[in-house]
Write a protein that holds these residues in place. Structure first.
Motif, PDB file in Angstrom:
ATOM      1  N   SER A   1      -0.935 -33.296 -10.452  1.00  0.00           N
ATOM      2  CA  SER A   1      -2.147 -33.938  -9.538  1.00  0.00           C
ATOM      3  C   SER A   1      -1.845 -35.477  -9.449  1.00  0.00           C
ATOM      4  CB  SER A   1      -3.578 -33.716 -10.257  1.00  0.00           C
ATOM      5  OG  SER A   1      -3.449 -34.441 -11.159  1.00  0.00           O
TER       6      SER A   1
ATOM      7  N   GLU B   1      -2.383 -37.190 -12.802  1.00  0.00           N
ATOM      8  CA  GLU B   1      -1.528 -36.661 -13.818  1.00  0.00           C
ATOM      9  C   GLU B   1      -0.135 -37.563 -13.233  1.00  0.00           C
ATOM     10  OE1 GLU B   1      -2.734 -32.020 -14.568  1.00  0.00           O
ATOM     11  OE2 GLU B   1      -1.467 -32.659 -13.030  1.00  0.00           O
TER      12      GLU B   1
ATOM     13  N   ASP C   1      -9.675 -36.493   0.844  1.00  0.00           N
ATOM     14  CA  ASP C   1      -9.342 -36.435  -0.692  1.00  0.00           C
ATOM     15  C   ASP C   1      -9.227 -37.703  -1.175  1.00  0.00           C
ATOM     16  OD1 ASP C   1      -6.921 -34.174  -2.566  1.00  0.00           O
ATOM     17  OD2 ASP C   1      -8.467 -35.585  -3.194  1.00  0.00           O
TER      18      ASP C   1
ATOM     19  N   ASP D   1      -9.521 -40.422 -13.920  1.00  0.00           N
ATOM     20  CA  ASP D   1     -10.927 -39.851 -14.225  1.00  0.00           C
ATOM     21  C   ASP D   1     -11.571 -40.812 -15.023  1.00  0.00           C
ATOM     22  OD1 ASP D   1      -9.837 -36.933 -15.474  1.00  0.00           O
ATOM     23  OD2 ASP D   1     -10.335 -38.879 -16.574  1.00  0.00           O
TER      24      ASP D   1
ATOM     25  N   SER E   1      -8.368 -22.875 -13.305  1.00  0.00           N
ATOM     26  CA  SER E   1      -9.214 -23.658 -12.408  1.00  0.00           C
ATOM     27  C   SER E   1     -10.628 -22.933 -12.397  1.00  0.00           C
ATOM     28  CB  SER E   1      -8.943 -24.267 -11.000  1.00  0.00           C
ATOM     29  OG  SER E   1      -8.000 -25.188 -11.018  1.00  0.00           O
TER      30      SER E   1
ATOM     31  N   SER F   1      -3.671 -23.123  -8.991  1.00  0.00           N
ATOM     32  CA  SER F   1      -4.406 -22.836 -10.214  1.00  0.00           C
ATOM     33  C   SER F   1      -5.728 -22.067 -10.253  1.00  0.00           C
ATOM     34  CB  SER F   1      -4.877 -24.533 -10.579  1.00  0.00           C
ATOM     35  OG  SER F   1      -5.552 -24.962  -9.865  1.00  0.00           O
ATOM     36  N   PHE F   2      -5.845 -21.579  -9.114  1.00  0.00           N
ATOM     37  CA  PHE F   2      -7.053 -20.567  -8.953  1.00  0.00           C
ATOM     38  C   PHE F   2      -6.538 -19.095  -9.129  1.00  0.00           C
ATOM     39  CE2 PHE F   2     -10.331 -23.456  -8.017  1.00  0.00           C
ATOM     40  CZ  PHE F   2      -9.721 -24.648  -7.598  1.00  0.00           C
TER      41      PHE F   2
ATOM     42  N   VAL G   1     -16.492 -32.502  -4.076  1.00  0.00           N
ATOM     43  CA  VAL G   1     -15.859 -31.650  -5.033  1.00  0.00           C
ATOM     44  C   VAL G   1     -15.376 -32.668  -6.057  1.00  0.00           C
ATOM     45  CG1 VAL G   1     -13.840 -30.202  -5.348  1.00  0.00           C
ATOM     46  CG2 VAL G   1     -15.013 -29.979  -3.387  1.00  0.00           C
ATOM     47  N   VAL G   2     -16.175 -32.517  -7.465  1.00  0.00           N
ATOM     48  CA  VAL G   2     -15.585 -33.678  -8.432  1.00  0.00           C
ATOM     49  C   VAL G   2     -15.084 -33.015  -9.705  1.00  0.00           C
ATOM     50  CG1 VAL G   2     -17.620 -34.972  -7.795  1.00  0.00           C
ATOM     51  CG2 VAL G   2     -17.772 -33.301  -9.537  1.00  0.00           C
ATOM     52  N   GLY G   3     -14.540 -33.474 -10.513  1.00  0.00           N
ATOM     53  CA  GLY G   3     -13.898 -32.899 -11.681  1.00  0.00           C
ATOM     54  C   GLY G   3     -12.645 -33.780 -12.412  1.00  0.00           C
ATOM     55  N   PRO G   4     -12.173 -33.674 -13.504  1.00  0.00           N
ATOM     56  CA  PRO G   4     -11.048 -34.359 -14.053  1.00  0.00           C
ATOM     57  C   PRO G   4      -9.893 -34.375 -13.387  1.00  0.00           C
ATOM     58  CG  PRO G   4     -12.244 -32.613 -15.573  1.00  0.00           C
ATOM     59  CD  PRO G   4     -12.574 -32.377 -14.313  1.00  0.00           C
ATOM     60  N   ASN G   5      -9.075 -35.149 -13.691  1.00  0.00           N
ATOM     61  CA  ASN G   5      -7.566 -35.171 -13.113  1.00  0.00           C
ATOM     62  C   ASN G   5      -7.023 -33.745 -13.429  1.00  0.00           C
ATOM     63  OD1 ASN G   5      -7.245 -38.560 -14.334  1.00  0.00           O
ATOM     64  ND2 ASN G   5      -7.485 -38.013 -11.979  1.00  0.00           N
ATOM     65  N   GLY G   6      -6.246 -33.178 -12.740  1.00  0.00           N
ATOM     66  CA  GLY G   6      -5.539 -32.075 -12.649  1.00  0.00           C
ATOM     67  C   GLY G   6      -6.301 -30.842 -12.939  1.00  0.00           C
ATOM     68  N   SER G   7      -7.548 -30.807 -12.619  1.00  0.00           N
ATOM     69  CA  SER G   7      -8.400 -29.783 -12.626  1.00  0.00           C
ATOM     70  C   SER G   7      -8.467 -28.618 -11.527  1.00  0.00           C
ATOM     71  CB  SER G   7      -9.858 -30.065 -12.659  1.00  0.00           C
ATOM     72  OG  SER G   7     -10.309 -30.969 -11.724  1.00  0.00           O
ATOM     73  N   GLY G   8      -7.965 -29.314 -10.188  1.00  0.00           N
ATOM     74  CA  GLY G   8      -7.740 -28.320  -9.123  1.00  0.00           C
ATOM     75  C   GLY G   8      -8.441 -28.798  -7.800  1.00  0.00           C
ATOM     76  N   LYS G   9      -8.911 -29.874  -7.853  1.00  0.00           N
ATOM     77  CA  LYS G   9      -9.656 -30.390  -6.453  1.00  0.00           C
ATOM     78  C   LYS G   9      -8.513 -30.526  -5.447  1.00  0.00           C
ATOM     79  CE  LYS G   9     -10.791 -34.183  -8.234  1.00  0.00           C
ATOM     80  NZ  LYS G   9     -10.171 -34.276  -9.685  1.00  0.00           N
ATOM     81  N   SER G  10      -7.483 -30.985  -5.505  1.00  0.00           N
ATOM     82  CA  SER G  10      -6.849 -30.978  -4.090  1.00  0.00           C
ATOM     83  C   SER G  10      -6.022 -29.723  -3.794  1.00  0.00           C
ATOM     84  CB  SER G  10      -5.598 -32.278  -4.689  1.00  0.00           C
ATOM     85  OG  SER G  10      -5.897 -33.408  -4.698  1.00  0.00           O
TER      86      SER G  10
ATOM     87  N   TYR H   1     -19.797 -29.528  -6.168  1.00  0.00           N
ATOM     88  CA  TYR H   1     -18.957 -28.633  -6.954  1.00  0.00           C
ATOM     89  C   TYR H   1     -18.351 -29.193  -8.049  1.00  0.00           C
ATOM     90  CZ  TYR H   1     -19.786 -24.522  -3.973  1.00  0.00           C
ATOM     91  OH  TYR H   1     -19.844 -23.553  -3.163  1.00  0.00           O
TER      92      TYR H   1
ATOM     93  N   VAL I   1     -15.066 -28.935 -10.698  1.00  0.00           N
ATOM     94  CA  VAL I   1     -14.018 -28.105 -10.840  1.00  0.00           C
ATOM     95  C   VAL I   1     -13.550 -28.403 -12.197  1.00  0.00           C
ATOM     96  CG1 VAL I   1     -11.796 -27.509  -9.998  1.00  0.00           C
ATOM     97  CG2 VAL I   1     -13.464 -28.438  -8.287  1.00  0.00           C
TER      98      VAL I   1
ATOM     99  N   GLN J   1      -4.691 -36.876  -0.716  1.00  0.00           N
ATOM    100  CA  GLN J   1      -4.689 -37.984  -1.513  1.00  0.00           C
ATOM    101  C   GLN J   1      -3.816 -39.102  -1.543  1.00  0.00           C
ATOM    102  OE1 GLN J   1      -4.972 -36.040  -5.432  1.00  0.00           O
ATOM    103  NE2 GLN J   1      -5.441 -37.937  -6.699  1.00  0.00           N
TER     104      GLN J   1
ATOM    105  N   ILE K   1      -7.818 -27.323  -3.700  1.00  0.00           N
ATOM    106  CA  ILE K   1      -8.733 -26.835  -2.701  1.00  0.00           C
ATOM    107  C   ILE K   1      -8.527 -27.222  -1.102  1.00  0.00           C
ATOM    108  CG2 ILE K   1     -11.260 -26.770  -1.798  1.00  0.00           C
ATOM    109  CD1 ILE K   1     -12.002 -26.718  -4.918  1.00  0.00           C
TER     110      ILE K   1
END
Ligand SMILES: Nc1ncnc2c1ncn2[C@@H]1O[C@H](COP(=O)(O)OP(=O)(O)OP(=O)(O)O)[C@@H](O)[C@H]1O
Ligand SMILES: Nc1ncnc2c1ncn2[C@@H]1O[C@H](COP(=O)(O)OP(=O)(O)OP(=O)(O)O)[C@@H](O)[C@H]1O
Ligand SMILES: [Mg+2]
Ligand SMILES: [Mg+2]
Lengths: 154, 158, 154, 158
Positions: free
Chosen positions: C62, C65, A89, C96, A143, B13-14, B29-38, A133, A135, B136, B40
């Motif tokens: 996160s 955040e 991560d 990001d 999500s 968050s899923f 796995v990519v995406g904005p802050n707070g979207s749900g990557k971690s 992917y 997210v 992280q 997963i």
């Protein structure tokens, strides 16, 4: 030290040293087995010296140098212990552009032997994935994962 | 041995159901802050037996359940199914949680206890699996451990 | 609570809430004074809720955040306490691209009131500086600082 | 009040002499991993009185001294001078260290003790100065403190 672990440690140390020199472009890294009087005082110590620098304590390594040292040790252990998968991560967050490319190339190479799942914000890492992917939040708080076609994206 | 797919239902968050096939090579796995990557990574660690609230970034088990949004209601249970493939052999590990039943584990449809999971993981050569889960901000931590702690983490691999 | 600190805390809380909403594009953030029986069980608690999400503990935020919440609180305190300078070492690492732009714009705005020295690898932050220094190793192990002309660089 | 310039001699990776004027607005410091950016923050924190080995990322005071390279010899002492400007008033804070003399502080050329520095900093409205020094990887830490710890850090500003 049990011979199985002892032999493994020798192999890990050799790979750790190779990977460290590969990622940092030189220098040296070693694992040292500390044999104390009892089991509790023994352990495995790390010695790492970036290229062109003098021997120093791990605390003096910079943020990026610590990440690269950690990545080298991790990949060395995964290889010797035949760990089949890793989930990383944002391990590339502290790397400069140059070291990022070296890390991304190494991840690409290792992905032929083991499964890698990496969360990242860095473009160089995304570009080398087999599957990408995205997210997002389909509504705030919920999500959603969508596959991204790498060809379109590159 | 690799993770062929991950199915999530009501986990963090899923909300709703999600089905993620993974590449046997490298999946990013990519995406904005707070979207749900971690989240997963948390799902993968949890279904493989992770029990530390700190590692799962929760303070109560309740926080594993989808808390709901303005438009979607909160989940009453969460369900994570991991499909693992080793050439032609396929097996599944499943973990569910609800406040009434607590956390329940299954391997290939059979209910198992948490301590049985270690044996299943060893068979699948996943023995040190949480060894290679780097959360992280934790990559530099692997070199900041004390020598004995480092030795014990390495020994478990062999 | 001493009135001086009590009044300051009210001002900090107000600014913290504004900055949080500005950086995250909504949501809410509060500071709560916990009054325990004795001085030792009182303290200042943080409540932060990103836009569109339910109330939750800080641990559930996160990585990005958490950085944005920390940055909001820091700038709020600096403003209310009239702290004249800040040195920020890669506070933008976990952001990001979108949040990075909001942070860089905020830093630019605050730099008119206080002095900011920021270490960074992110381009959006570099581009908004008044002065840009490049640190290199003139020979391995020996740091050298050179001023970079921003016009050339942009 | 702002930092007009920083002069370093023999401090960590900064062997020889270095002179850095800063902008009263925003100065960005960039460069490859391991080049010396965080060492500049350490120099600023140290000259302003920071004494914690952990914050300075050293295990012995000796590690403040430039350790030398293949081509340059190690430093026997390190010397950091901070020039502060407040409209037309200019003052300097200086800190030196050598194994024989230990660490010595000066304000506008006068030798001072560490506890006198607090008074000097209050006069320059730098009272909470290390409050706004955020080390690498520490930005999220400011929200992970316990409530009492957070309160005490805030109270020192007023
Ligand atoms: N039980 C839950 N129900 C709903 N949402 C949750 C739950 N637990 C955590 N979350 C949300 O998940 C979000 C965090 O997700 P995550 O940590 O995976 O983000 P991320 O994509 O890794 O972001 P970053 O790039 O900043 O690290 C938080 O904003 C939090 O609101
Ligand atoms: N006393 C010393 N003498 C010489 N070199 C030193 C000394 N102390 C630390 N160093 C060197 O300084 C380097 C680290 O510098 P620093 O932490 O400032 O890097 P950085 O530019 O912040 O990198 P990053 O982008 O990875 O955070 C280390 O590689 C270390 O070798
Ligand atoms: Mg994350
Ligand atoms: Mg640094």
């Amino acid at each position: 030290v049990g011979t199985l672990f002892g032999n493994a440690l020798t192999d890990i140390a050799a790979r750790f040293s190779d990977l460290f020199r590969h990622l940092l472009g030189g220098g040296e890294a070693r694992l040292e087995l500390l044999e104390g009087d009892s089991f509790w005082d023994s352990g495995v110590d790390i010695v790492a010296r970036p290229p062109g620098k003098k021997m120093q304590s791990l605390a003096q390594l910079s943020g990026g140098e610590q990440s690269l040292t950690g990545i080298s040790l991790l990949f060395a252990c995964m290889e010797v212990a035949a760990v089949p998968l890793a989930v990383l991560d944002e391990v590339d967050a502290a790397l400069d552009e140059y070291n990022l490319l070296r890390f991304a190339a190494l991840a690409r190479e290792y992905a032929t032997r083991l499964q890698l799942i990496v969360m990242t914000h860095r473009r160089a890492t995304m570009e080398r994935a087999d599957v990408l992917y995205g997210v997002t939040m389909s509504e705030p708080g919920l999500s959603q994962v969508v596959g991204i076609n790498l060809e379109d994206w590159r | 041995m690799y993770i062929e797919r991950l199915r999530l239902k009501g986990f963090k968050s899923f909300g709703g159901s999600h089905d993620l096939p993974f590449s046997p090579g490298m999946t990013a796995v990519v995406g904005p802050n707070g979207s749900g990557k971690s989240n997963i990574l948390d799902a993968l660690a949890w279904v493989l037996g992770e029990g530390s609230p700190m590692k799962l970034r929760i303070s109560r088990q309740q926080e594993l359940l989808f808390q709901g949004t303005a438009a979607s209601s909160a989940a009453k249970e969460c369900d994570v199914i991991l499909t693992l493939r080793d050439s032609d052999r396929v097996s599944t590990i499943r973990r569910t949680f609800s406040p009434d039943t607590g956390s329940v584990l299954f391997h290939d449809g059979q209910k198992i206890r948490l301590q049985d999971l270690d044996e299943v993981k060893r068979m699948l050569r996943l023995g040190g699996e949480t060894f290679a889960f780097i959360g992280q901000g934790e990559v530099a931590e692997t070199i900041r451990q004390r020598p004995l702690q480092r030795r014990m983490r390495l020994e478990v691999l062999f």
